[in-house]
Design an enzyme around this catalytic site. Structure first.
Site, mmCIF file in Angstrom:
data_model
loop_
_atom_site.group_PDB
_atom_site.id
_atom_site.type_symbol
_atom_site.label_atom_id
_atom_site.label_comp_id
_atom_site.label_asym_id
_atom_site.label_seq_id
_atom_site.Cartn_x
_atom_site.Cartn_y
_atom_site.Cartn_z
ATOM 1 N N ARG A 92 -10.429 -0.427 15.083
ATOM 2 C CA ARG A 92 -10.320 0.393 13.878
ATOM 3 C C ARG A 92 -11.278 -0.178 12.838
ATOM 4 N NH1 ARG A 92 -4.565 0.959 10.740
ATOM 5 N NH2 ARG A 92 -4.969 -1.263 10.404
ATOM 6 N N TYR A 112 14.648 31.181 1.630
ATOM 7 C CA TYR A 112 13.490 31.943 2.121
ATOM 8 C C TYR A 112 13.697 32.413 3.550
ATOM 9 C CZ TYR A 112 10.600 30.452 -1.846
ATOM 10 O OH TYR A 112 10.081 30.250 -3.083
ATOM 11 N N LYS A 131 0.849 -1.207 0.000
ATOM 12 C CA LYS A 131 0.000 0.000 0.000
ATOM 13 C C LYS A 131 0.880 1.251 0.000
ATOM 14 C CE LYS A 131 -0.228 -0.381 5.023
ATOM 15 N NZ LYS A 131 -1.024 -0.821 6.163
HETATM 16 C C1 LIG Z 1 -0.241 -1.621 6.866
HETATM 17 C C2 LIG Z 1 -0.746 -2.895 7.399
HETATM 18 C C3 LIG Z 1 0.112 -3.995 7.533
HETATM 19 C C4 LIG Z 1 1.612 -3.902 7.352
HETATM 20 O O1 LIG Z 1 2.126 -3.328 8.536
HETATM 21 P P1 LIG Z 1 3.688 -3.163 8.840
HETATM 22 O O2 LIG Z 1 3.720 -2.703 10.254
HETATM 23 O O3 LIG Z 1 4.210 -2.133 7.918
HETATM 24 O O4 LIG Z 1 4.324 -4.475 8.660
HETATM 25 C C5 LIG Z 1 -0.455 -5.197 7.915
HETATM 26 N N1 LIG Z 1 -1.775 -5.297 8.174
HETATM 27 C C6 LIG Z 1 -2.623 -4.252 8.087
HETATM 28 C C7 LIG Z 1 -4.066 -4.455 8.383
HETATM 29 C C8 LIG Z 1 -2.130 -3.014 7.717
HETATM 30 O O5 LIG Z 1 -2.968 -1.978 7.644
#
Ligand SMILES: *Cc1c(COP(=O)(O)O)cnc(C)c1O
Length: 401
Positions: free
Chosen positions: A142, A275, A48
């Site tokens: 969440r 700046y 992601k």
């Molecule tokens: C982003 C995410 C991960 C990966 O997490 P890391 O701490 O970067 O390994 C795994 N599971 C869910 C649900 C996430 O949102």
């Protein structure tokens, strides 16, 4: 590309500021994570946020080559981008997809997370059979249906249009081993496995289970299930410098961030730079303007000496305020600097290294935020460091967008 342009390839793609991805480091990190998990546990990396800023297509395709056939993204558009680029395997959307975008799930062969019971009803009512993973809330509060609501969760299995391929939860305190957090994490895992048992007891086939992200894999590998969802660790760092220097020692950072020196000039005593005239030359001073700024993700909080870059293996402090597209650095102690040279913002130069963790520490945040903030404007390319010559020559270019 025209022949002549191809010859210029590497240099041309690098442009003013760019990201180099070390494919050997990525392979190493995959191996390190696999080694912590049982053989039967499949990696389902989180790519992601543009693969934490690295470049999602390049990373996912490289992972495909390493035998990885499942990925996690945050939203539909990220999944579609990977599909259009030809990424193979399962793509799970971890977040919420609104009704208006449900048609994309089918069209691009994406797997949706069921974020709670009412969402399951909505998704089921859409009228197309769709693969899903059910999110279970075991204490993070969440996303996910509450683990206590066993009837609701089991009802989802009876929904005609939901093909339940997976069941997962997210641990929210797995980054520490403090006794209170350990107890909390154990309770989360227990609640999750209780749901999985109940599903089987009620006669449904057990879907694939997953609950570990990077910190879970390091701190709680005993909870490994059918899959694991590493993100940050796969990229060769952990969220803080302290963690990276202790548990993360076997990981190798995948990303380097580099930019060109655009111009070099000498200031007389009392002249200013940038700046707000925040930098004042205390004597004769040489400064270099680097072609990268906060719009590329270089945090503006690194202004006025809070941050440094590496040029010819030495640290050059930021002079004055970081601009949107440029950054001025003090190179009085590096006389050989000239326009066109490469400044390393994240990565190694000679014996020096600036890690993403260092930038995070200097700006009071976590590595994840620094990396995922790296801008679209940066060109991403994979490199094979073994084929890279010493010094500041152009790395061997395997592929790019
Ligand atoms: C982003 C995410 C991960 C990966 O997490 P890391 O701490 O970067 O390994 C795994 N599971 C869910 C649900 C996430 O949102």
């Amino acid at each position: 590309m025209q022949k002549r342009e191809k010859k210029r390839g590497k240099r041309m793609e690098q442009g003013r500021a760019w990201i180099e991805l070390d494919r050997e480091a990525l392979r190493n990190n995959v191996d390190v994570l696999r080694a912590r998990l049982p053989k039967s546990c499949r990696l389902m990396p989180a790519v992601k946020a543009n693969a934490y800023g690295h470049g999602d297509v390049l990373i996912a395709k490289e992972l495909n080559r390493l035998g990885i056939d499942a990925f996690c993204v945050a939203c539909v558009s990220e999944g579609v981008k990977l599909r259009l680029a030809g990424v193979k395997g399962e793509i799970l959307i971890l977040g919420y997809t609104p009704l208006e975008q449900f048609f994309m799930l089918k069209r691009y062969d994406l797997t949706q997370t069921v974020v709670d019971y009412s969402y399951a009803v909505e998704l089921n009512g859409y009228g197309e059979r769709l693969p899903v993973h059910i999110g279970v809330d075991t204490g993070m509060h969440r996303l996910g249906e509450r683990s206590e609501n066993l009837d609701h969760i089991c009802d989802m299995f009876a929904m005609d249009n939901l093909i339940v391929d997976g069941l997962f939860t997210h641990l929210c305190a797995a980054d520490t081993k403090k006794p209170s957090d350990r107890a909390f994490t154990e309770a989360q895992a227990k609640a999750f496995y209780r749901v999985a048992e109940e599903i089987e007891q009620r006669g449904w086939a057990r879907p694939r289970l997953h609950l570990l992200s990077s910190y879970g894999i390091f701190n709680y590998p005993e909870y490994a299930a059918d899959c694991a969802r590493p993100g940050i660790a796969l990229y060769g760092v952990l969220s803080t410098k302290a963690d990276t220097d202790s548990w993360g020692k076997k990981l190798c950072p995948v990303l380097s961030l580099k930019a060109r020196v655009a111009a070099v000039r000498t200031l007389r005593e009392g002249e200013f730079a940038g700046y707000g005239r925040q930098f004042v030359a205390r004597g004769k001073t040489r400064i270099a303007t680097i072609a990268i700024g906060y719009a590329d993700g270089l945090p503006r909080r690194l202004s006025n000496g809070a941050g440094e870059v590496l040029i010819h293996g030495r640290r050059a402090p930021v002079a004055g305020r970081i601009c949107m597209d440029q950054t001025i650095v003090d190179v009085s102690h590096i006389p050989e600097v000239k326009a066109g040279d490469v400044a390393v913002v994240i990565g190694r130069s000679g014996a020096e290294e600036i890690s993403a963790c260092e930038l995070a520490e200097r700006t009071g945040t976590i590595t994840n935020e620094i990396l995922s903030g790296l801008g679209e404007r940066l060109c991403r390319m994979t490199v094979c460091p073994k084929q890279q010559e010493e010094g500041f020559s152009w790395p061997f270019l395997h592929s790019s967008l």
